[in-house]
Design an enzyme around this catalytic site. Structure first.
Site, short mmCIF file in Angstrom:
data_model
loop_
_atom_site.label_atom_id
_atom_site.label_comp_id
_atom_site.label_asym_id
_atom_site.label_seq_id
_atom_site.Cartn_x
_atom_site.Cartn_y
_atom_site.Cartn_z
N GLU A 79 -39.27 -5.92 -8.26
CA GLU A 79 -39.63 -6.39 -6.92
C GLU A 79 -40.89 -5.70 -6.42
O GLU A 79 -41.06 -4.50 -6.56
CB GLU A 79 -38.47 -6.13 -5.95
N CYS A 142 -29.41 -5.65 -2.00
CA CYS A 142 -30.40 -5.19 -2.96
C CYS A 142 -31.66 -4.78 -2.23
O CYS A 142 -32.20 -3.69 -2.43
CB CYS A 142 -30.70 -6.30 -3.98
N HIS A 164 -34.28 -6.69 -10.33
CA HIS A 164 -33.25 -7.72 -10.23
C HIS A 164 -32.95 -8.26 -11.63
O HIS A 164 -33.86 -8.55 -12.41
CB HIS A 164 -33.69 -8.86 -9.31
#
Lengths: 204, 204, 204, 204
Positions: A79, A142, A164
């Protein structure tokens, strides 16, 4: 040098969370000579941020890798950014479902990952593992774990970030239209490769 | 008892065709005591049907499993039906791109697979391998191979059918938005499991 | 009270940009008695931010609505957040393709939209227009325009934000697998409804 | 010359079926001087085939256009082929959910549409309406209606076929991730254009 690795357990429609299994596989192992310390975080708007801060305080890591599953993804995705909002499509494990609530009252809108995200993606590609950079970590736990880790370490610039993961094959095997999946061993290898890439960058 | 297993090689945008690698892995092996005989088919509107008929004539199989890749699929998929048409979105390896041309002039519109498709899907699920029944084999050479095999064996009711495979991980690893993938070993296991399920049915 | 409405023209693979046509349709019109002033922004890492700032300075708006197209979207989507990065998958109209470059050197990582995004989504639903909140505006010039508008007006808290639009039907009509689309008139209605919702909130 | 136009009503998760509304809009109208006669078919494994045969017998059409909705489609799609199987993912309106049951015991595996499908797709594109040829009509009642119409008219070669429609905008407007949609008026126009293209072909 300690490397913090966190995962999550069951929640909503996810039975077998690969992040929990990767943490179990790598906990207390060594990557490039550095010790990996694993922690499983609660799936809870109330408790996840405090658990992230406690894990950081207890382990005093030189690197922090946070993991979670994102059903539907076809690749390991690192991310780019975490945003300061809880906005849940599904309830957490306490049954809470906040909408547009700040994770950190008064905190900045977002933090960019401080891990070397391009280097990590390149390492996955070199290993033949599907991997990509993602522009949204969502607005569930998350994202909240990633935001909290970056907020808590903003001053010290600890390299920290979030990966992820796709679903595990046996989680989706019998679905009417199976979601994309990736075997556990590939996921473990991919996380180890990402840690190595980040350690290499930190050492450089 | 001989089991015919066919695959395809490179074509259009597919560099590494898992069907070719599975045939290489299982050729001349034994599944439940039966000998697997592998063949690689040409990617050619002109030559694929004849190559299928030749493979059937040469090997006189008790079962025929045809394999091909379908980029974008998330699971092993066994096809329900093959239709009597060539209609190509990409040219074949001869540079031909027929539109709405019958594979078999005067042949029936379609044949249903004669393999035990439900039993095969159930065997995949029991093994934790993502698998599903598909309602279209497309209108390219995968469909044409399946149609030809069923047309050529319509009288004898040879159990025959087609499995579409996901891309291999290293084929998609560096794509901007990676297509779904499945490791070669899982695909090999899945094809072996499908053959076992079909042999079991034939023996029952 | 002036409402600034911006769009973009052609770029990359987009021939007919609905944002340009909506701006043409609503420029100089009145919504709830307020005057809409339209501007077309350049598709340029070098020039877009300055064009946004110039449009704000010239029009001194009470509300700023920025529009752009996002091929593949199925609904009008209002963006939650803009991030401080240029990272282009396609070159801009100057042929530039920056990777991981800040839009605003030293600026915060992100800004949340200051428009009433929930109210806008609810207004779309009340009108039967497909609409949703989006968690990423991407990292191209749409995001850059939104980031710049929010950065430039951070002190005054001007209500500002960005709406991503589906493709126009005639843009996708003959695609092999047509992307989702929405007619221009529905898009114009949806933008007008969004402005009304925001004006109502500002007045409340 | 009579043109039979059929649709379906509510079923499973579909509240507003565009096929029903298009039939209501075009019933008893004239297209190129020919009279359109509309019929709404039951959503029923038991009753749909008989209703199709009754509609054909009563109206003695020169052309038969069958319509149904396929949530998730982005364009008007004309089906290439119908297959001889009921295999339902959702129960029909009688609560029945057959698996792998022939529609017509002993019937051929499939029929190709006898409408001029390429001419219809080209007419949509010329009008700027997203349209495509589809390779599977599924295995629910849309496919069953198409199969039955082609089976019942196989000897006379009546031009007959099936158009699958996207969802209506207000059906999907508030979905979390809205499905693609197309306005009713565009759908009505598209069906009229398809009829005109087929009438033109029949006359040619």
């Amino acid at each position: 040098m300690t490397i913090l690795l966190t995962g999550f357990g069951r929640f909503a429609n996810v039975e077998r969370n690969p992040s929990e299994q990767i943490v179990a596989a790598l906990d207390d192992s060594r990557v490039d000579g550095h010790r990996v310390v694993g922690r499983i975080l609660p799936v809870s708007a109330r408790d996840t941020p405090a658990a992230v801060r406690a894990a950081l305080a207890e382990t005093e890591p030189a690197l922090a890798f946070l993991l979670g599953v994102a059903p539907g993804r076809t690749a390991l995705t690192i991310e780019r950014v975490a945003v300061n909002v809880f906005d849940f499509e599904d309830p957490d494990n306490d049954g809470e479902q906040p909408v547009d609530v700040p994770i950190e009252e008064g905190g900045p809108a977002a933090y960019f990952a401080t891990l070397p995200v391009r280097r990590i993606v390149a390492a996955w590609h070199a290993a033949g593992i599907p991997g990509a950079l993602s522009d949204t970590a969502g607005t569930y736990l998350c994202n909240a774990a990633m935001y909290t880790a970056l907020h808590a370490t903003a001053d010290e610039r600890l390299p920290a970030g979030f990966v992820h993961l796709p679903s595990l094959p046996d989680e989706v095997a019998s679905q009417r239209a199976p979601a994309p999946s990736m075997p556990l061993q590939t996921q473990i290898d991919g996380v180890r490769i990402a840690i190595e890439a980040a350690v290499g960058e930190a050492a450089a």
